[in-house]
Design a protein around this motif. Sequence first.
Motif, PDB file in Angstrom:
ATOM      1  N   THR A  45      42.656  43.186  46.003  1.00  0.00           N
ATOM      2  CA  THR A  45      42.827  44.439  45.263  1.00  0.00           C
ATOM      3  C   THR A  45      44.080  44.380  44.402  1.00  0.00           C
ATOM      4  N   VAL A  46      43.927  44.771  43.129  1.00  0.00           N
ATOM      5  CA  VAL A  46      45.028  44.736  42.170  1.00  0.00           C
ATOM      6  C   VAL A  46      45.664  46.115  42.082  1.00  0.00           C
ATOM      7  N   THR A  51      39.713  44.656  41.061  1.00  0.00           N
ATOM      8  CA  THR A  51      39.631  43.881  42.294  1.00  0.00           C
ATOM      9  C   THR A  51      38.988  42.534  42.007  1.00  0.00           C
ATOM     10  N   LEU A  52      39.510  41.501  42.606  1.00  0.00           N
ATOM     11  CA  LEU A  52      38.873  40.186  42.527  1.00  0.00           C
ATOM     12  C   LEU A  52      37.665  40.197  43.466  1.00  0.00           C
ATOM     13  N   PRO A  53      36.444  40.035  42.950  1.00  0.00           N
ATOM     14  CA  PRO A  53      35.258  40.117  43.810  1.00  0.00           C
ATOM     15  C   PRO A  53      35.243  39.017  44.867  1.00  0.00           C
ATOM     16  N   MET A 235      36.861  44.144  35.895  1.00  0.00           N
ATOM     17  CA  MET A 235      36.155  43.202  36.758  1.00  0.00           C
ATOM     18  C   MET A 235      35.192  43.964  37.672  1.00  0.00           C
ATOM     19  N   GLY A 236      33.936  43.516  37.705  1.00  0.00           N
ATOM     20  CA  GLY A 236      32.916  44.175  38.505  1.00  0.00           C
ATOM     21  C   GLY A 236      32.125  45.219  37.749  1.00  0.00           C
ATOM     22  N   TRP A 237      32.466  45.487  36.483  1.00  0.00           N
ATOM     23  CA  TRP A 237      31.728  46.438  35.671  1.00  0.00           C
ATOM     24  C   TRP A 237      30.564  45.731  34.989  1.00  0.00           C
ATOM     25  N   SER A 238      29.928  46.454  34.048  1.00  0.00           N
ATOM     26  CA  SER A 238      28.753  45.890  33.372  1.00  0.00           C
ATOM     27  C   SER A 238      29.103  44.705  32.484  1.00  0.00           C
ATOM     28  N   ILE A 239      30.338  44.658  31.985  1.00  0.00           N
ATOM     29  CA  ILE A 239      30.796  43.493  31.224  1.00  0.00           C
ATOM     30  C   ILE A 239      31.189  42.434  32.244  1.00  0.00           C
TER      31      ILE A 239
END
Length: 395
Positions: A45-46, A51-53, A235-239
């Motif tokens: 978690t940033v 967050t880094l998956p 990070m983790g979104w649609s992009i």
Amino acid sequence: MNSKKLRFGSTITTILVIAVCLCMLGQSASALPSSSNVAIIGGPTVVNGGTLPTTGPTYAAFTFTTVDPATVNAATLAPYDTVVLNMAGSVGMLCNANALSPSQKADIVAFVGNGNKLIIYDSECSAIDYSWLPYPFTTANPGALGATGTLTIVEENTLSTALPGPYYIDAATLASTTDAVGDMNVMTTYDPNWCLDMSGTNAIAATGPVHTYAKYPAGTDNGLIIYNGLDVDYMGWSITELDQIWLQELQQPFSPSNLPCGVTVVGISLSPASDVNPVGTQHTVTATITDLLGTPIPGIDVTFNVTSGPNAGESGIDTTDGSGEATFTYTGDGGVGTDQIVASFYDSQRQTTVESQTVTKDWEEGGNGEIPEFPTIAVPVIAIIGLALFFQRRN
């Protein structure tokens, strides 16, 4: 066809099958690793967002463990093959390099030197002290502006490529539809051992390397360090580009990485990194000069020097051609040993002389000293053929 010929044909078929299996085993034994057991110092978690998956089918091949910086030492790092140093991690790091003591930082460097991988993230942190790394650097850090920027993939490799294929990263979409690039941290001081993967311009108009890698120790392809200065809010979104970059960092082989290091962050690269030749033959090195976006620069005078070794003192000057390349050839008549070679040019914009990474040349008597991989496979194959022929003669 008589029975002896049939038996002989069957024997040859069996030999060929065994030989192929041995070849496959030889290739498997030399297969390059990717990350498997991953320690995340500071946790995934940033603190600044994102967050880094670490979960889901995409990451099933990896085991992730959060490591509090207070517990870092050689023993706690030993079970892992990869360390992710999340400078903005919410567990103890909080964008503070001093969360790690000098001895802990030394243990991390030693971990890489032992043939492991280090991945560094510092999403939206203010300037971080990286003077403790074997190849130190400073950065320009815009902070959380929520802005856009420009991003260029400089080198086509297994970390990223602008070409269609499994490693493709859509840099334009990442730059224009998220703040990953506008808020990114870019290098502003450079060490020639850092190799340039991506470069760009952030929201405060600082242009520089943002995604780089280095092989450690210098002159080897043993340990691997990757620096990622992109903002990871999305990070983790649609992009999905940020997620893909993270995945490819984890999947990147190491020890050896076989990454090309075609462009270094200082703008001058020297190749080959190492070579072996008989004494008395010629050796040629090629310097390539580019700008921070990887564009070749012609018309630059490059000075080459053999700085140490049996041929120390050899030197030459050449001017870069349309491809940004200049060459230097010399004869290794100084005897057996290892030459160290560097190239340099005067950077008129920075008003300083810029030096390449050091490359090496091993001079040996009576041959090039290279031992191909084939004999390790050929020996058992020849032994099997010999046995087959022996039993065939007995029949």
